[in-house]
Design a protein around this motif. Structure first.
Motif, short mmCIF file in Angstrom:
data_model
loop_
_atom_site.label_atom_id
_atom_site.label_comp_id
_atom_site.label_asym_id
_atom_site.label_seq_id
_atom_site.Cartn_x
_atom_site.Cartn_y
_atom_site.Cartn_z
N TYR A 1 66.11 15.90 -93.83
CA TYR A 1 66.66 16.83 -94.83
C TYR A 1 66.04 16.61 -96.20
O TYR A 1 65.38 15.60 -96.45
CB TYR A 1 68.19 16.69 -94.90
CG TYR A 1 68.69 15.27 -94.90
CD1 TYR A 1 68.60 14.47 -96.03
CD2 TYR A 1 69.23 14.71 -93.74
CE1 TYR A 1 69.05 13.16 -96.01
CE2 TYR A 1 69.68 13.41 -93.71
CZ TYR A 1 69.60 12.64 -94.85
OH TYR A 1 70.02 11.34 -94.82
N THR A 2 66.28 17.55 -97.09
CA THR A 2 65.73 17.48 -98.45
C THR A 2 66.61 16.58 -99.31
O THR A 2 67.79 16.39 -99.03
CB THR A 2 65.74 18.87 -99.10
OG1 THR A 2 67.10 19.34 -99.07
CG2 THR A 2 64.85 19.84 -98.36
N PHE A 3 66.01 16.04 -100.34
CA PHE A 3 66.76 15.33 -101.38
C PHE A 3 66.66 16.17 -102.65
O PHE A 3 65.63 16.09 -103.33
CB PHE A 3 66.14 13.95 -101.65
CG PHE A 3 66.53 12.87 -100.70
CD1 PHE A 3 66.23 12.95 -99.36
CD2 PHE A 3 67.20 11.74 -101.17
CE1 PHE A 3 66.58 11.93 -98.49
CE2 PHE A 3 67.55 10.72 -100.30
CZ PHE A 3 67.25 10.81 -98.97
N PRO A 4 67.67 16.96 -102.97
CA PRO A 4 67.58 17.73 -104.20
C PRO A 4 67.33 16.79 -105.39
O PRO A 4 68.05 15.82 -105.56
CB PRO A 4 68.97 18.39 -104.30
CG PRO A 4 69.51 18.37 -102.91
CD PRO A 4 68.93 17.15 -102.26
N ILE B 1 62.93 19.13 -86.34
CA ILE B 1 64.18 19.67 -86.92
C ILE B 1 65.10 18.55 -87.40
O ILE B 1 65.65 18.61 -88.50
CB ILE B 1 64.91 20.56 -85.90
CG1 ILE B 1 63.98 21.68 -85.42
CG2 ILE B 1 66.20 21.11 -86.50
CD1 ILE B 1 64.60 22.56 -84.36
N ASN B 2 65.26 17.54 -86.57
CA ASN B 2 66.17 16.45 -86.93
C ASN B 2 65.50 15.08 -87.01
O ASN B 2 66.17 14.08 -87.21
CB ASN B 2 67.30 16.34 -85.90
CG ASN B 2 68.11 17.61 -85.80
OD1 ASN B 2 67.80 18.50 -85.02
ND2 ASN B 2 69.13 17.71 -86.62
N GLN B 3 64.18 15.06 -86.82
CA GLN B 3 63.44 13.80 -86.75
C GLN B 3 63.94 12.90 -85.62
O GLN B 3 63.93 11.68 -85.73
CB GLN B 3 63.47 13.06 -88.10
CG GLN B 3 62.73 13.77 -89.21
CD GLN B 3 61.22 13.88 -88.95
OE1 GLN B 3 60.66 13.11 -88.18
NE2 GLN B 3 60.58 14.84 -89.59
N PHE B 4 64.43 13.53 -84.56
CA PHE B 4 64.63 12.83 -83.29
C PHE B 4 64.40 13.83 -82.16
O PHE B 4 64.29 15.04 -82.42
CB PHE B 4 65.99 12.14 -83.20
CG PHE B 4 67.21 12.99 -83.46
CD1 PHE B 4 67.54 14.08 -82.65
CD2 PHE B 4 68.08 12.67 -84.50
CE1 PHE B 4 68.68 14.83 -82.89
CE2 PHE B 4 69.23 13.42 -84.74
CZ PHE B 4 69.53 14.50 -83.93
#
Ligand code: UDP
Ligand code: MN
Length: 522
Positions: free
Chosen positions: A317-320, A46-49
């Motif tokens: 998260y995504t990079f639009p 979810i948060n890469q941690f």
């Protein structure tokens, strides 16, 4: 040791024992039992941690005092400027976000804290809406929440937070930090001394796996490589000498990591805040670093201030628009405005970058003119002489063998490995080398180095001491002669077709090399 004789002591003992024994207290690692590890791995994504670990730790956990002894006894002026703390976030976890806020509130003198401003960069998680708003109402320091209408990226989110803030200083933090005892005073004191100094704490490491708190080093500072990636490098001797060996004095750093720093509010505006044309993430830290130095300010790591940060191996998260596109665009804006002719190091290594539409940078160029900022060569010479980008060089690009028509290639290898040779692909990347004015053959921070007769040719950290890294290019014979061994760089042998060899100089075509953009007048 103390004897418990009153009710208060009982409470105190209870607090102390909680503080020392709960999960993660005193910055200790949290280990997840085997049975829960499947679930833990799921949550990690979810948060890469390690969200499970973070959620087990108290929002106000205790931390060790990791400061140098000399820092603990320093006395700072009573009259310090106050600060707003601006924390931007996109889909941050509850426990890390709130732990950041608590650590600010609990470890800062309240008269120095104007407010905490949380800027929500269009998060999609429900708990970051009303639940968060209601929660922060009960905190001891005013916490303001600002919402971006649409996903804007950390740069424009920080700009919004800064514009809404009232403190004399603005302190930016990521949303997964933990401030330690005494973190704030040394930052503010340094700004009080010199309002044009932008200051960073030492960034301690909070493990993404266990949330263990590990002290960062006061012996590293910020730089960048040819791809314009921010990197930590050892503090060079000249900077140790300037501070006369006193490690509690601030380190002048060529660049900053970007997530955590304090800046005088008026100076932030004078110097041109941020480049609002940059999207999502990336490049803004170097942009600000170059701008500060080139336009008359300075950038320091205040070694008496420690703040922890969860370093992640991947972005959650995504990079639009696509990660590569966004980062290339930001870096392009950075290079176009601030790097003058040295932008070639970036463009030649990443030829795709020059095709990216980077928008209009005229406002930023005007800013540079109005502020009468110095050239990038000045920055390299005076602020970052140990930069991976050489100040002067003869050639930049591929190094091609005349006989085999193949190119030197670092093969993505690391320090202490052999340099390779491969079909020329003309795509920059691993085939970009620079023959520098110091006569080293360099690929980013590594230099071709030969320590034995007949090779091999190894890539080692450039030391600028000539020695085994000194090469003489003969622009007529086209030979690359290794001065110490008096041998010439030659094509591969039959045994290993993938690495060049060292041979006695004979003038054969296999010892002839074409250097890209070779100008011996550098
Ligand atoms: N962030 C944001 N909007 C974005 C990307 C990032 O508000 O589009 C926030 C993020 O939540 C974090 C800060 O900006 O608080 C820095 O991002 P991150 O921690 O991912 O960067 P890193 O520390 O890995 O460089
Ligand atoms: Mn971060």
């Amino acid at each position: 040791m103390f004897v418990c004789i009153c009710v208060l002591c009982v409470c105190l003992t209870a607090v102390i024992s909680r503080n020392q024994e709960g999960p993660g207290e005193m910055g200790k690692a949290v280990l997840i039992p085997k049975d829960d590890q499947e679930k833990m791995k799921e949550l990690f994504k979810i948060n890469q941690f390690n969200l499970m670990a973070s959620d087990l730790i108290a929002l106000n956990r205790s931390l060790p005092d990791v400061r140098l002894e000399g820092c603990k006894t320093k006395v700072y002026p009573d009259e310090l400027p106050n600060t707003s703390v601006v924390i931007v976030f996109h889909n941050e976890a509850w426990s890390t976000l709130l732990r950041t806020v608590y650590s600010v509130i609990n470890r800062s003198p309240h008269y120095l804290l104007s407010e905490v401003i949380l800027v929500d960069d269009a998060s999609e998680r429900d708990f970051l809406k009303l639940t968060l708003e209601n929660y922060v109402k009960n905190l001891e320091v005013p916490v303001k929440i600002i919402r971006m209408e649409e996903r804007s990226g950390l740069i424009r989110a920080r700009l919004r937070g800064a514009a809404a803030s009232k403190g004399q200083v603005i302190t930016f933090l990521d949303a997964h930090c933990e401030c330690t005892l005494g973190w704030l005073e040394p930052l503010l004191a340094r700004i009080k001394e010199d309002r044009k100094t932008v200051v960073c704490p030492i960034i301690d490491v909070i493990s993404d796996d266990t949330f263990e708190y590990m002290a960062g080093s006061d012996m590293t500072y910020g730089g960048f490589n040819w791809k314009l990636n921010f990197r930590w490098y050892p503090v060079p001797q000249r900077e140790m000498d300037r501070r006369k060996g006193d490690r509690t004095l601030p380190v002048r750093t060529p660049t900053m990591a970007g997530g955590l720093f304090s800046i005088d509010r008026n100076y932030f505006e004078e110097i041109g805040t941020y480049d609002a044309g940059m999207d999502i993430w990336g490049g803004e830290n170097l942009e600000m670093s170059f701008r500060i130095w080139q336009c008359g300010g300075s950038l320091e790591i205040v070694t008496c201030s420690h703040v922890g940060h969860v370093f992640r191996k991947a972005t959650p998260y995504t990079f639009p628009g696509g990660t590569g596109h966004v980062i290339n665009k930001n870096n392009r804006r950075l290079a176009e405005v601030w790097m003058d002719e040295f932008k070639d190091f970036f463009y030649i290594i990443s030829p795709g970058v020059v095709k990216v539409d980077y928008g209009d940078v005229s406002v930023r160029k005007t800013l540079r003119e109005n502020l009468k900022c110095k050239p990038f060569s000045w920055y390299l010479e005076n602020i970052y002489p140990d930069s991976q980008i050489p100040r002067r060089y003869y050639s930049l690009g591929e190094i091609r063998n005349v006989e085999t028509n193949q190119c030197l290639d670092n093969m993505g290898r690391k320090e202490n490995e052999k340099v390779g040779i491969f079909n020329c692909h003309g795509m920059g990347g691993n085939q970009v080398f620079s023959y520098t004015a110091d006569k080293e053959i360099r690929t980013d921070d590594l230099c071709l180095d030969v320590s034995r007769l007949n090779g091999p040719v190894i890539m080692l950290k450039c030391h600028h001491m000539r020695g085994n890294q000194l090469w003489e290019y003969d622009a007529e014979r086209l030979t690359l002669r290794h001065v110490n061994s008096n041998q010439c760089l030659d094509e591969p042998s039959e045994e290993d077709k993938m690495v060049p060899t060292m041979q006695d100089c004979s003038g054969t075509r296999s010892q002839q090399w074409l250097l890209r953009n070779m100008t011996l007048g550098a």
